[in-house]
Design an enzyme around this catalytic site. Structure first.
Site, PDB file in Angstrom:
ATOM      1  CG  ASP A  73     -36.578  41.049 -23.308  1.00  0.00           C
ATOM      2  OD1 ASP A  73     -37.660  40.742 -22.745  1.00  0.00           O
ATOM      3  OD2 ASP A  73     -36.549  41.300 -24.363  1.00  0.00           O
ATOM      4  NE  ARG A  74     -30.023  34.929 -18.300  1.00  0.00           N
ATOM      5  CZ  ARG A  74     -30.048  33.554 -17.738  1.00  0.00           C
ATOM      6  NH1 ARG A  74     -30.843  32.575 -18.065  1.00  0.00           N
ATOM      7  NH2 ARG A  74     -28.987  33.272 -16.990  1.00  0.00           N
TER       8      ARG A  74
END
Length: 240
Positions: A73-74
């Site tokens: 995930d970012r």
């Protein structure tokens, strides 16, 4: 092959970001905030940065091959693996599908987990439009089974460090499952932490990746140092 001089910009990949590299694979210590592949934001993704690094390092004017085999995930940091050849890409994809990749994450939370060691199983439903995952305690329509093991490693200044070994790999799995335990990850206001991080990061770090090399058939053990942000690196006292 003659290597060309590589002069990076601050957002580019540099040798200090490389955790492991051979002719087949390259592992990066991903910075929180980087996206792995292109999305609707239009921000330059990590895979393009790595391609540019390889093309410049090895003097490949036509570009370098790079295969994405998994994602983070970012707002998550830590080790992420890419394939440098199509053969390695195919084999590593199979290894992830057959769970031959052992992934270890570290998460920092404010609430002590009870019990301190355990196994969590949920059925998760991902809302693609809102980019949020909802957990269920039994199977529902459209859900995917998610399982992980966790244990408390220690406490530091009122924060608790949890080690997580995911058995499955579902979107936002660790974030939402720890939240169901009453332990939302620091900075993750999407899943219950009171406030988000100004750095657009959460205290979830892909700490380690262990596997048998798909070509060399040798054990590979990749450890990602914690981000040096004035907070995370203090937890290095808890070792590997």
């Amino acid at each position: 092959m003659r290597q060309s001089q590589y002069i990076p910009t601050p957002s580019d990949i540099t040798p200090k970001d490389i955790l492991y590299e051979d002719n087949h694979l390259i592992a990066i210590n991903k910075r929180a905030g980087d996206i792995v592949q292109v999305d609707e934001t239009g921000d330059e993704p990590l895979d393009e940065k790595v391609k540019r690094y390889l093309a410049q390092k090895y003097n490949k004017p036509n570009g370098a091959f790079l295969g994405v085999v998994h994602r983070l995930d970012r707002p998550v940091s830590g080790v992420i693996l890419f394939a440098k050849t199509s053969k390695a890409l195919e084999r590593v994809n199979e290894m992830f599908k057959s769970r031959e990749m052992h992934k270890t994450y570290w998460a920092v939370v404010r609430n002590k987990p009870v019990p301190e060691t355990g196994n969590l199983v949920h059925w998760l439903v991902k809302n693609q439009q809102k980019n949020i995952t909802t957990p269920h305690h039994k199977e529902v329509v459209g859900s995917q089974r998610a399982e992980l093991n966790y244990k408390l490693l220690g406490e530091l200044n009122g924060y608790y460090l949890i080690e997580v070994d995911p058995i499955t790999g579902r979107p936002h799995q660790i974030r939402v499952q720890l939240s169901t335990l009453g332990c939302p990850i620091v900075g993750d206001n999407k899943y219950g932490y009171p406030r988000g991080s100004l750095k657009k990061s959460i205290c979830l770090h892909a700490r380690r990746l262990q596997f048998i090399h798909p070509v060399k058939k040798e054990p590979v053990d990749i450890l990602a140092p914690l981000p040096k942000d004035g907070f995370w690196e203090k937890f290095e006292v808890f070792g590997q």
